[in-house]
Design a protein around this motif. Structure first.
Motif, PDB file in Angstrom:
ATOM      1  N   LEU A 148     -13.751 -38.763  41.938  1.00  0.00           N
ATOM      2  CA  LEU A 148     -14.558 -39.261  43.301  1.00  0.00           C
ATOM      3  C   LEU A 148     -14.561 -40.485  42.591  1.00  0.00           C
ATOM      4  N   MET A 149     -15.120 -40.899  41.878  1.00  0.00           N
ATOM      5  CA  MET A 149     -15.805 -41.877  40.990  1.00  0.00           C
ATOM      6  C   MET A 149     -14.223 -42.888  41.064  1.00  0.00           C
ATOM      7  N   ASP A 150     -13.407 -42.021  40.543  1.00  0.00           N
ATOM      8  CA  ASP A 150     -12.040 -43.458  40.070  1.00  0.00           C
ATOM      9  C   ASP A 150     -11.647 -43.774  41.743  1.00  0.00           C
ATOM     10  N   LEU A 151     -12.117 -42.490  42.341  1.00  0.00           N
ATOM     11  CA  LEU A 151     -11.336 -42.464  44.481  1.00  0.00           C
ATOM     12  C   LEU A 151     -12.010 -44.218  44.334  1.00  0.00           C
ATOM     13  N   ASP A 152     -13.856 -44.141  44.231  1.00  0.00           N
ATOM     14  CA  ASP A 152     -14.102 -45.097  44.482  1.00  0.00           C
ATOM     15  C   ASP A 152     -13.638 -46.344  44.340  1.00  0.00           C
ATOM     16  N   GLU A 153     -13.668 -46.046  43.092  1.00  0.00           N
ATOM     17  CA  GLU A 153     -12.938 -48.065  42.024  1.00  0.00           C
ATOM     18  C   GLU A 153     -12.074 -47.643  42.570  1.00  0.00           C
ATOM     19  N   ILE A 193     -11.238 -56.694  39.915  1.00  0.00           N
ATOM     20  CA  ILE A 193      -9.973 -55.806  40.612  1.00  0.00           C
ATOM     21  C   ILE A 193      -9.802 -55.212  39.180  1.00  0.00           C
ATOM     22  N   ARG A 194      -9.418 -55.832  37.253  1.00  0.00           N
ATOM     23  CA  ARG A 194      -9.724 -55.204  36.617  1.00  0.00           C
ATOM     24  C   ARG A 194     -10.914 -54.283  36.050  1.00  0.00           C
ATOM     25  N   CYS A 195     -12.014 -54.748  36.227  1.00  0.00           N
ATOM     26  CA  CYS A 195     -13.077 -53.778  36.299  1.00  0.00           C
ATOM     27  C   CYS A 195     -12.740 -52.223  36.772  1.00  0.00           C
ATOM     28  N   PHE A 196     -12.387 -52.371  38.069  1.00  0.00           N
ATOM     29  CA  PHE A 196     -11.867 -51.142  38.576  1.00  0.00           C
ATOM     30  C   PHE A 196     -10.931 -50.463  38.649  1.00  0.00           C
ATOM     31  N   VAL A 197      -9.668 -50.869  38.034  1.00  0.00           N
ATOM     32  CA  VAL A 197      -8.581 -50.257  37.655  1.00  0.00           C
ATOM     33  C   VAL A 197      -8.206 -50.413  36.136  1.00  0.00           C
ATOM     34  N   ASP A 198      -7.237 -49.587  36.018  1.00  0.00           N
ATOM     35  CA  ASP A 198      -6.844 -49.078  34.482  1.00  0.00           C
ATOM     36  C   ASP A 198      -5.958 -50.589  33.864  1.00  0.00           C
ATOM     37  N   ASP A 199      -5.065 -51.066  35.121  1.00  0.00           N
ATOM     38  CA  ASP A 199      -4.012 -52.050  34.903  1.00  0.00           C
ATOM     39  C   ASP A 199      -3.995 -52.284  35.507  1.00  0.00           C
ATOM     40  N   PHE A 200      -3.591 -53.976  35.213  1.00  0.00           N
ATOM     41  CA  PHE A 200      -3.184 -55.091  36.511  1.00  0.00           C
ATOM     42  C   PHE A 200      -2.978 -56.334  36.348  1.00  0.00           C
TER      43      PHE A 200
END
Length: 141
Positions: free
Chosen positions: A36-41, A113-120
């Motif tokens: 759920l945290m990953d989905l929110d991010e 964006i970079r704060c919330f995904v693993d690669d951007f």
């Protein structure tokens, strides 16, 4: 990297349609096993990426759509956001992108964006202003 296409979505480049893009991402991410945290991010990052693409369309002064492509790899959900001209095979106008964008605001948007995904990976064609983003969210474990 084994790639499995999950969905493709084309929406008008307006903020009213961002919830549709987020709903597709969270549904697919949930099916793949994102927390759920990953989905929110992912949802936060996708909102910012769509906002940035919409701003680029507004700055270019041309009607456009956003094409979102969702696909899975062995351990991740990948979302591509592309700014596309409205209509069949219409090229984006040749307006230098850098002239239309505040570089500091763009940098802040990308850092968020970079704060919330693993690669951007932002991809901007400077001659035409074509904007494309790739976001990757890895599965835990």
């Amino acid at each position: 990297m084994a790639k499995r296409n999950l969905a493709e979505l084309k929406i008008p480049a307006t903020s009213a349609f961002i919830p549709v893009a987020k709903r597709v991402a969270t549904t697919l991410g949930g099916q793949l096993g994102l927390s759920l945290m990953d989905l929110d991010e992912l949802s936060i990052a996708l909102t910012q990426a769509c906002d940035s693409a919409i701003a680029a369309a507004d700055d270019l002064g041309t009607p456009a759509d956003l094409k979102l492509t969702y696909f899975a790899t062995t351990r991740a959900l990948v979302v591509d956001v592309d700014l596309m001209p409205t209509g069949a095979a219409l090229p984006l106008p040749a307006v230098p992108h850098a002239a239309a964008v505040d570089p500091e605001l763009q940098r802040l948007a990308y850092e968020m964006i970079r704060c919330f995904v693993d690669d951007f990976k932002p991809m901007i064609e400077p001659r035409t202003g074509h904007v494309s983003f790739r976001m990757v969210k890895h599965l835990a474990g």
